[in-house]
Design an enzyme around this catalytic site. Structure first.
Site, PDB file in Angstrom:
ATOM      1  CG  ASP A  83      -1.925   1.064   1.287  1.00 19.92           C
ATOM      2  OD1 ASP A  83      -2.361   1.507   0.209  1.00 19.92           O
ATOM      3  OD2 ASP A  83      -2.310   1.471   2.403  1.00 19.92           O
ATOM      4  CG  HIS A 207      -6.614   4.839  -1.077  1.00 23.60           C
ATOM      5  ND1 HIS A 207      -5.315   4.620  -0.690  1.00 23.60           N
ATOM      6  CD2 HIS A 207      -6.808   4.061  -2.177  1.00 23.60           C
ATOM      7  CE1 HIS A 207      -4.737   3.763  -1.528  1.00 23.60           C
ATOM      8  NE2 HIS A 207      -5.633   3.423  -2.440  1.00 23.60           N
TER       9      HIS A 207
END
Length: 276
Positions: A83, A207
């Protein structure tokens, strides 16, 4: 079993749902996520964030073997994902350690630099049969569990060009969410999201997914979001449970308490993303 991001998102697209993606900066969070997904018999994405190493929480070389081993023996499909990788060398190390997907985050660079580096990341990952996520726009502070900061919304036409030129497998877009704990209710730009969905042919990633209402989750899933990153409120659930633990004498009791609370929070998130 370990699968790529592309494979896990194909399933999500077929079912018109989203897959939860959760950060694993420690064993308790890793076990909470895998156990929660297995209890629900749902696929899941586990993530190591580069910023977690920069914060001193955990190192890639320490967590990667644990993540890969745990994912490989899981009874549900698991994508092992990097990530917010902000440099190509870090992405390459994750791939060498067995990650099935990486995110290159060039959102703080110029568009031209972001595009060029993302194309390199795609070529790099292809040698490992791995997938690539990229980001256009910005969701503010990255995975720090603090106030999100200012977002820079994704331009739909720019997103279209970016996907076509880079060949990424998924695109993180900014449309009103932010990393960290929300200080006020997020106002999502659904019209912008719809336009992006119309113009690009890859799954959209959300996100800053913690703290969004169930109603808004379902709305973004209807508009092409297939991966939802979720960490802050999971970690908060673990911390709150420990705060309420009557006897904090022994760390093993603290760890068990936090893991159970995080697991329940993960399960609730997965249920929502799966429209259960």
């Amino acid at each position: 079993m370990i699968v790529s991001l592309s494979d896990i998102l194909k399933t999500a697209e077929a079912e018109q749902i989203a897959v939860g993606a959760f950060n694993t900066p420690n064993l308790e969070s890793l076990f909470a996520i895998i156990k929660g997904a297995e209890e629900l018999n749902k696929p899941v994405i586990i993530m190591h964030a580069q910023v977690h190493e920069e914060m001193g929480l955990c190192k890639l070389f320490d967590m990667a073997p644990l993540m890969v081993f745990t994912a490989d023996r899981a009874s549900v499909p698991v994508c092992v994902h990097l990530d917010h990788g902000t440099d190509l060398g870090y992405l390459n190390r994750a791939l060498e350690l067995g990650f099935s997907s990486v995110m290159y985050d060039g959102s703080e660079l110029t568009l031209e630099q972001n595009l060029a580096n993302t194309a390199i990341a795609v070529k790099m990952a292809s040698r490992y049969g791995a997938s690539v996520e990229a980001e256009i726009g910005s969701m503010g502070a990255r995975e720090a569990g603090e106030g999100g900061g200012e977002s820079i919304y994704t331009d739909p036409q720019t997103a279209k060009t970016f996907v076509e030129k880079t060949g990424v497998d998924a695109l993180a877009c900014a449309f009103g969410t932010a990393h960290g704990i929300y200080l006020e209710t997020p106002k999502l730009d659904f019209e912008r999201l719809e336009k992006i969905h119309e113009l690009i042919d890859v799954p959209i990633v959300m996100h800053g997914g913690s703290g969004v209402s169930r109603e808004d989750y379902l709305k973004v899933i209807e508009r092409g979001v297939r991966k939802i990153n979720y960490y802050t409120y999971m970690a908060k659930a673990g911390g709150t449970a420990v705060q309420n633990l009557p006897d904090k004498t022994f760390f093993h009791d603290i760890a068990v308490c936090a893991e159970k609370a995080m697991r329940e929070d993960v399960k609730n998130a997965i249920k929502t993303f799966s429209k259960l």
